[in-house]
Design a protein around this motif. Structure first.
Motif, PDB file in Angstrom:
ATOM      1  N   ASP A 183      76.376   0.066 189.839  1.00 53.54           N
ATOM      2  CA  ASP A 183      76.348  -1.021 191.592  1.00 53.54           C
ATOM      3  C   ASP A 183      76.316  -2.153 191.129  1.00 53.54           C
ATOM      4  N   ARG A 184      75.779  -3.747 190.474  1.00 51.31           N
ATOM      5  CA  ARG A 184      75.733  -4.449 190.270  1.00 51.31           C
ATOM      6  C   ARG A 184      76.836  -5.111 189.991  1.00 51.31           C
ATOM      7  N   VAL A 185      76.753  -6.221 190.628  1.00 47.99           N
ATOM      8  CA  VAL A 185      78.056  -7.325 190.499  1.00 47.99           C
ATOM      9  C   VAL A 185      77.660  -7.801 189.890  1.00 47.99           C
ATOM     10  N   VAL A 186      78.667  -7.778 188.285  1.00 49.07           N
ATOM     11  CA  VAL A 186      78.451  -9.194 187.124  1.00 49.07           C
ATOM     12  C   VAL A 186      78.997 -10.155 186.943  1.00 49.07           C
ATOM     13  N   ASP A 187      77.892 -11.110 186.146  1.00 50.02           N
ATOM     14  CA  ASP A 187      78.911 -11.712 186.097  1.00 50.02           C
ATOM     15  C   ASP A 187      79.287 -12.330 184.968  1.00 50.02           C
ATOM     16  N   LEU A 188      80.631 -12.470 185.087  1.00 45.32           N
ATOM     17  CA  LEU A 188      81.284 -11.830 183.549  1.00 45.32           C
ATOM     18  C   LEU A 188      81.423 -12.544 182.450  1.00 45.32           C
TER      19      LEU A 188
END
Length: 307
Positions: A129-134
């Motif tokens: 659920d972490r907003v990742v750095d693509l």
């Protein structure tokens, strides 16, 4: 001659700021990566990397070479896609991030079908659920739900998902059924702490109603909230994809359906660029095909209102 694998190793070392992390990403040993970098520097006759207290960083020449390597590898990827797509086969590694609950419930079967249809496609997916750095984590795409913060990413909306209030028949028998949003005051509410908006929002005509829920059970896990609701411990505000099975089975009942709730989107986001890699395109096409129209997690709510 400069070897393609040497270029890939150099790019990975710069992006990950270290030999160990680059080796792990490439699936080879640290000594192989080091040997490739040494061979590349010998071929070019210049030093590309330097060690700092923070790890390994590119020299001035290395930074210039890195930008050109990125373009070269991107063009090779596009060329490979153009050729392989003529035969409708997709190859390479799809690096993907997806939210935990939705990913495990709905994305796993889609990826299983992709793996069967494209035997040369590798799939590396992280459920979080972490907003990742693509870009920083070198991901090809991510599935995201709700508001999107990074406007630089390319976005494709896949399907809607609605917020819905639910409670077990047992809880409603003991505490009564709320008929209006204001009736929620005094009820035991199960509070999801991962939400960016602490209020539960409803629409009544042109008027928006916001209720601040109160309750003694809180969690940042949607699955935990779901289990508490099924156990009769309170009223939950959850996405329709999370509670649809429990509603269909009768374990939970949706509440206040005559007061429309916020609608969110399920999206696939990818790094900026006009070229859509074949592996990302087949992912998007599969998700649209599977969840287009009224998605399966909203059908139970539509059927419930017609009872």
């Amino acid at each position: 001659m400069i070897e393609l694998e040497d270029l890939k190793s150099f790019v990975e070392v710069v992006d990950s700021s270290g030999l160990n992390r680059a080796a792990a990403r490439l699936g080879v040993s640290k000594s192989i990566v080091s040997r490739r970098i040494t061979r590349l520097e010998a071929e070019l006759g210049t030093r590309l990397l330097t060690r700092t207290t923070r790890g390994i960083s590119p020299t001035e020449a290395g930074s210039e070479f890195k930008s050109r390597c990125d373009r070269i590898l991107s063009e090779i990827e596009e060329a490979r896609d153009a050729v392989t797509q003529q035969g409708r086969s997709v190859r390479g590694r799809l690096r993907l991030s997806a939210p935990l609950s939705f990913g495990v419930r709905y994305l796993v079967p889609v990826l299983a079908d992709l793996a069967q249809l494209h035997p040369d496609l590798e799939i590396d997916v992280s459920y979080t659920d972490r907003v990742v750095d693509l870009i920083g984590e070198r991901l090809d795409a991510a599935v995201r739900i709700g508001s999107l913060r990074d406007s630089s990413l390319v976005v494709r909306r896949i399907a809607p998902v609605h917020a819905v209030l639910v409670a077990s028949p047992d809880y409603l028998a003991r505490h009564g059924r709320p008929r209006t949003p204001q009736d929620l005051v005094g009820h035991e509410c199960l509070i999801y702490t991962g939400s960016l908006v602490p209020e539960w929002q409803f629409q009544s005509g042109k008027r928006r109603i916001s209720i601040r829920p109160e309750g003694r059970l809180r969690s940042d896990s949607g699955e935990a909230i779901l289990q508490w609701a099924v156990a009769g411990l309170g009223i939950a505000d959850a996405p329709s994809f999370l509670v649809s099975d429990a509603v269909e089975s009768g374990a939970l009942e949706p509440l206040l359906l005559n007061y429309p709730r916020p609608e969110y989107g399920i999206h696939v986001v990818r790094p900026p660029g006009s070229h859509v890699p074949g592996k990302v395109r087949v992912l998007i096409d599969s998700l649209v095909e599977r969840f287009g129209g009224i998605p399966e997690w909203d059908r139970c709510l539509t059927e419930f209102t017609g009872r």
